[in-house]
Structures are given as structure tokens and as C-alpha cells.
Enzyme design. Structure first.
Site, mmCIF file in Angstrom:
data_model
loop_
_atom_site.group_PDB
_atom_site.id
_atom_site.type_symbol
_atom_site.label_atom_id
_atom_site.label_comp_id
_atom_site.label_asym_id
_atom_site.label_seq_id
_atom_site.Cartn_x
_atom_site.Cartn_y
_atom_site.Cartn_z
ATOM 1 N N ASN A 40 52.331 -112.963 -60.229
ATOM 2 C CA ASN A 40 50.992 -113.209 -59.674
ATOM 3 C C ASN A 40 50.720 -114.673 -59.326
ATOM 4 O O ASN A 40 49.630 -115.006 -58.860
ATOM 5 C CB ASN A 40 49.922 -112.726 -60.660
ATOM 6 C CG ASN A 40 49.991 -111.221 -60.841
ATOM 7 O OD1 ASN A 40 50.415 -110.498 -59.940
ATOM 8 N ND2 ASN A 40 49.602 -110.739 -62.011
ATOM 9 N N LYS A 42 51.284 -118.522 -57.464
ATOM 10 C CA LYS A 42 51.571 -119.019 -56.106
ATOM 11 C C LYS A 42 52.986 -119.570 -56.019
ATOM 12 O O LYS A 42 53.394 -120.318 -56.904
ATOM 13 C CB LYS A 42 50.578 -120.129 -55.733
ATOM 14 C CG LYS A 42 50.908 -120.828 -54.424
ATOM 15 C CD LYS A 42 49.840 -121.831 -54.047
ATOM 16 C CE LYS A 42 50.341 -122.817 -53.009
ATOM 17 N NZ LYS A 42 50.756 -122.198 -51.748
ATOM 18 N N LYS A 44 55.730 -117.593 -54.111
ATOM 19 C CA LYS A 44 56.762 -116.592 -53.776
ATOM 20 C C LYS A 44 57.246 -116.760 -52.328
ATOM 21 O O LYS A 44 58.432 -116.978 -52.083
ATOM 22 C CB LYS A 44 56.207 -115.172 -53.999
ATOM 23 C CG LYS A 44 55.809 -114.919 -55.453
ATOM 24 C CD LYS A 44 55.180 -113.571 -55.659
ATOM 25 C CE LYS A 44 53.784 -113.456 -55.086
ATOM 26 N NZ LYS A 44 52.786 -114.341 -55.722
ATOM 27 N N THR A 45 56.300 -116.684 -51.387
ATOM 28 C CA THR A 45 56.694 -116.804 -49.977
ATOM 29 C C THR A 45 57.258 -118.198 -49.694
ATOM 30 O O THR A 45 58.274 -118.338 -49.012
ATOM 31 C CB THR A 45 55.482 -116.523 -49.059
ATOM 32 O OG1 THR A 45 55.066 -115.176 -49.299
ATOM 33 C CG2 THR A 45 55.820 -116.689 -47.599
ATOM 34 N N THR A 46 56.605 -119.218 -50.244
ATOM 35 C CA THR A 46 57.071 -120.585 -49.965
ATOM 36 C C THR A 46 58.458 -120.836 -50.561
ATOM 37 O O THR A 46 59.245 -121.594 -49.997
ATOM 38 C CB THR A 46 56.048 -121.632 -50.462
ATOM 39 O OG1 THR A 46 55.611 -121.270 -51.766
ATOM 40 C CG2 THR A 46 54.849 -121.707 -49.545
ATOM 41 N N ARG A 54 67.062 -124.034 -46.173
ATOM 42 C CA ARG A 54 68.365 -124.442 -46.709
ATOM 43 C C ARG A 54 69.494 -123.739 -45.946
ATOM 44 O O ARG A 54 70.480 -124.361 -45.554
ATOM 45 C CB ARG A 54 68.393 -124.044 -48.190
ATOM 46 C CG ARG A 54 69.564 -124.551 -48.940
ATOM 47 C CD ARG A 54 69.397 -124.279 -50.410
ATOM 48 N NE ARG A 54 68.660 -125.326 -51.087
ATOM 49 C CZ ARG A 54 68.308 -125.291 -52.379
ATOM 50 N NH1 ARG A 54 68.625 -124.242 -53.110
ATOM 51 N NH2 ARG A 54 67.672 -126.286 -52.920
ATOM 52 N N PHE A 100 46.313 -108.009 -42.949
ATOM 53 C CA PHE A 100 46.264 -107.518 -44.330
ATOM 54 C C PHE A 100 45.785 -106.074 -44.376
ATOM 55 O O PHE A 100 44.829 -105.708 -43.708
ATOM 56 C CB PHE A 100 45.323 -108.379 -45.170
ATOM 57 C CG PHE A 100 45.915 -109.700 -45.494
ATOM 58 C CD1 PHE A 100 45.472 -110.842 -44.858
ATOM 59 C CD2 PHE A 100 46.929 -109.803 -46.427
ATOM 60 C CE1 PHE A 100 46.033 -112.069 -45.148
ATOM 61 C CE2 PHE A 100 47.494 -111.032 -46.733
ATOM 62 C CZ PHE A 100 47.040 -112.162 -46.079
ATOM 63 N N TRP A 102 44.247 -104.495 -46.680
ATOM 64 C CA TRP A 102 42.906 -104.289 -47.218
ATOM 65 C C TRP A 102 41.826 -104.718 -46.222
ATOM 66 O O TRP A 102 40.655 -104.483 -46.440
ATOM 67 C CB TRP A 102 42.702 -104.952 -48.584
ATOM 68 C CG TRP A 102 43.267 -106.330 -48.709
ATOM 69 C CD1 TRP A 102 42.642 -107.505 -48.499
ATOM 70 C CD2 TRP A 102 44.600 -106.659 -49.092
ATOM 71 N NE1 TRP A 102 43.497 -108.545 -48.717
ATOM 72 C CE2 TRP A 102 44.698 -108.058 -49.090
ATOM 73 C CE3 TRP A 102 45.745 -105.902 -49.431
ATOM 74 C CZ2 TRP A 102 45.881 -108.724 -49.414
ATOM 75 C CZ3 TRP A 102 46.903 -106.575 -49.749
ATOM 76 C CH2 TRP A 102 46.953 -107.961 -49.741
ATOM 77 N N GLU A 137 56.683 -109.991 -48.699
ATOM 78 C CA GLU A 137 55.582 -109.071 -49.071
ATOM 79 C C GLU A 137 55.971 -107.599 -48.933
ATOM 80 O O GLU A 137 55.092 -106.737 -48.836
ATOM 81 C CB GLU A 137 54.295 -109.316 -48.238
ATOM 82 C CG GLU A 137 53.947 -110.746 -47.897
ATOM 83 C CD GLU A 137 53.504 -111.593 -49.071
ATOM 84 O OE1 GLU A 137 53.384 -111.061 -50.180
ATOM 85 O OE2 GLU A 137 53.300 -112.807 -48.876
HETATM 86 P P1 ATP Z 1 52.635 -118.871 -51.146
HETATM 87 O O1 ATP Z 1 52.679 -118.252 -49.755
HETATM 88 O O2 ATP Z 1 51.677 -120.002 -51.179
HETATM 89 O O3 ATP Z 1 53.984 -119.156 -51.707
HETATM 90 P P2 ATP Z 1 52.585 -116.438 -52.651
HETATM 91 O O4 ATP Z 1 53.496 -115.866 -51.636
HETATM 92 O O5 ATP Z 1 53.139 -116.643 -54.022
HETATM 93 O O6 ATP Z 1 51.956 -117.783 -52.097
HETATM 94 P P3 ATP Z 1 50.742 -114.244 -52.198
HETATM 95 O O7 ATP Z 1 50.493 -113.243 -53.256
HETATM 96 O O8 ATP Z 1 51.595 -113.854 -51.037
HETATM 97 O O9 ATP Z 1 51.282 -115.574 -52.864
HETATM 98 O O10 ATP Z 1 49.342 -114.748 -51.691
HETATM 99 C C1 ATP Z 1 49.198 -115.605 -50.610
HETATM 100 C C2 ATP Z 1 47.981 -116.461 -50.734
HETATM 101 O O11 ATP Z 1 47.260 -116.271 -51.941
HETATM 102 C C3 ATP Z 1 48.325 -117.940 -50.713
HETATM 103 O O12 ATP Z 1 47.316 -118.529 -49.974
HETATM 104 C C4 ATP Z 1 48.253 -118.369 -52.150
HETATM 105 O O13 ATP Z 1 47.873 -119.720 -52.327
HETATM 106 C C5 ATP Z 1 47.207 -117.458 -52.695
HETATM 107 N N1 ATP Z 1 47.491 -117.169 -54.090
HETATM 108 C C6 ATP Z 1 48.682 -116.900 -54.644
HETATM 109 N N2 ATP Z 1 48.575 -116.719 -55.973
HETATM 110 C C7 ATP Z 1 47.261 -116.878 -56.272
HETATM 111 C C8 ATP Z 1 46.486 -116.838 -57.485
HETATM 112 N N3 ATP Z 1 47.078 -116.591 -58.651
HETATM 113 N N4 ATP Z 1 45.135 -117.055 -57.388
HETATM 114 C C9 ATP Z 1 44.551 -117.297 -56.202
HETATM 115 N N5 ATP Z 1 45.225 -117.357 -55.028
HETATM 116 C C10 ATP Z 1 46.567 -117.154 -55.055
HETATM 117 MG MG MG Z 2 53.445 -114.341 -50.338
#
Ligand code: ATP
Ligand code: MG
Length: 205
Positions: A40, A42, A44-46, A54, A100, A102, A137
Site C-alpha cells: 500500500n 508509494k 511501486k510504479t516509480t 536501467r 481509473f 472507480w 497496475e
Molecule cells: P508511484 O506511482 O508514485 O510509485 P504507486 O505506484 O506505489 O505510486 P499507486 O497505488 O499506483 O501507487 O497509486 C498512485 C498514486 O497514489 C500516486 O500518486 C501515489 O503518490 C499515491 N499513493 C500511493 N500510495 C499512497 C498512500 N499510501 N497514501 C496516499 N496516496 C498514495
Molecule cells: Mg502505481
């Protein structure tokens, strides 16, 4: 550091090096890997995009498939579609354009969009020149039953030996965790959003 402390430190480091060297010697298999980045927090995607950078940097052919992010004008899309991006000819990108789920809340439209993107991605699972496929995702596609997880498992199992796969998204299914070689779960400790800080261009998208 006192002589005693410094000697103990050096001995510890020597033992540590021996353990690491032994592990390096045992790691002899050369093949692509399956990586799952879930949880949960932040990042994952980054994290997946960091690996993409790389891989592209080494001149590898890569495929980036983004599920449920189609309506976001994200920085990575801008970067790779910019004509001045020298590496863009090494990268294929596919995006599910409904945005999205939702927001749209239309099961049939979303399912069809997911399946179209999956079919486009599937072609790369049999292309040995494609060294990395990112399925960003995709975990939600199984949760909402837009895609069948067994199709992904089969594609992964039959892929070329040197191809690596990265799967991102919260709540990765047990089957994917079992199949993967590397699994990281990102835990949220703090997030700026919970302190009332707005999502920011360049940080969140
Ligand atoms: P990122 O793309 O920044 O690496 P992510 O892929 O880990 O994030 P997702 O679940 O895909 O996260 O959600 C994408 C968005 O939700 C991003 O804008 C991220 O900053 C935000 N986000 C991720 N985790 C959280 C959290 N725990 N609380 C609030 N916002 C979050
Ligand atoms: Mg993501």
C-alpha cells in the site's frame, strides 16, 4: 575508533565479505526474472519505471503496459513520447484508455479495454528481443475479473528465457507471489497526502 573496536569491525567486515562472496559464487543461473512490487505504500510504479530506465540504458527492447492510467497526463508518457527522447524507439507502450475504473464504473467497457491492452501485450511474451515487460497496475485487472490470472501465468511460464517481467499493484494474488523470483511489498509509513498536501506534477504523475 580504538584499535580494539577497529580490529573487531575489520573482522566483522571480512566475515561479511566471505558470506557475500560465497553467495555470488553460487548464483550461476542466467535467465530473466519475474518481479512483483506490491503493498500500500508509494513507490511501486516509480520503481518499475526506474528498472525500465536501467534496461533501456543498456539498449534493451522493452514494453510498458499501463492498466487503468490512461487518462493521466503522466510525466513518463510525456518523456517517452517526446521526439527528442533517443531511447523511445526501444520502447513499446500500451495504455488502457478508460482511466481509473472507480471513475468510469462501467464493467463492460473496462473489461473490453483491459482485454484489448492484454492482447497487445501478449505478442511481446513470445518475442525474444523484448527483454523487459512491465505490467503496471495489472493486479486490479484480476481483482475486478477483467482478465484471467491463468492467462498471465501461462504467458509468463512460456516466455523467452532471457525476458523479465515486472508486475505492480496493490494486493498481488498469491499465485503471482509464488511464481515470482523477487517480491517486494512497499509499506506506507507516511504519505504527504495524509497531511493535506496536494498530489503534485512530477511527483505523483
Ligand atoms: P508511484 O506511482 O508514485 O510509485 P504507486 O505506484 O506505489 O505510486 P499507486 O497505488 O499506483 O501507487 O497509486 C498512485 C498514486 O497514489 C500516486 O500518486 C501515489 O503518490 C499515491 N499513493 C500511493 N500510495 C499512497 C498512500 N499510501 N497514501 C496516499 N496516496 C498514495
Ligand atoms: Mg502505481
Amino acid at each position: 575508533m580504538s584499535t580494539d573496536k577497529s580490529q573487531r569491525h575489520n573482522e566483522r567486515m571480512k566475515r561479511h565479505k566471505e558470506v557475500v562472496d560465497a553467495k555470488i559464487e553460487q548464483a550461476t543461473i542466467e535467465r530473466g526474472v519475474v518481479i512483483v512490487i506490491t503493498g500500500n505504500g508509494k513507490g511501486k510504479t516509480t520503481s518499475a519505471l526506474g528498472t525500465l530506465l536501467r534496461s533501456l540504458g543498456h539498449g534493451h527492447q522493452c514494453t510498458l503496459v499501463q492498466f487503468i492510467k490512461g487518462q493521466w497526463d503522466c510525466g513518463e508518457s510525456r518523456f517517452f513520447s517526446d521526439p527528442s527522447c533517443a531511447l523511445s524507439d526501444k520502447l513499446q507502450t500500451f495504455t488502457m484508455d478508460t482511466g481509473f475504473t472507480w471513475n468510469t464504473q462501467d464493467f463492460d467497457t473496462d473489461k473490453q479495454a483491459a482485454q484489448e491492452v492484454w492482447q497487445q501485450a501478449l505478442a511481446y511474451f513470445s518475442d525474444p528481443d523484448c527483454r523487459l515487460i512491465i505490467l503496471d497496475e495489472i493486479t486490479y485487472m484480476f481483482k475486478y475479473r477483467y482478465l484471467d490470472i491463468n492467462d498471465l501465468i501461462q504467458a509468463i511460464q512460456n516466455r523467452p528465457e532471457q525476458q523479465s517481467i515486472i508486475i505492480t499493484g496493490r494486493g498481488a494474488a498469491r499465485e503471482l507471489i509464488e511464481l515470482a523470483d523477487t517480491v517486494s511489498e512497499i509499506q506506507p509509513i507516511k504519505h504527504a497526502f495524509n497531511q493535506g498536501i496536494k498530489a503534485q506534477e512530477g511527483i505523483e504523475w
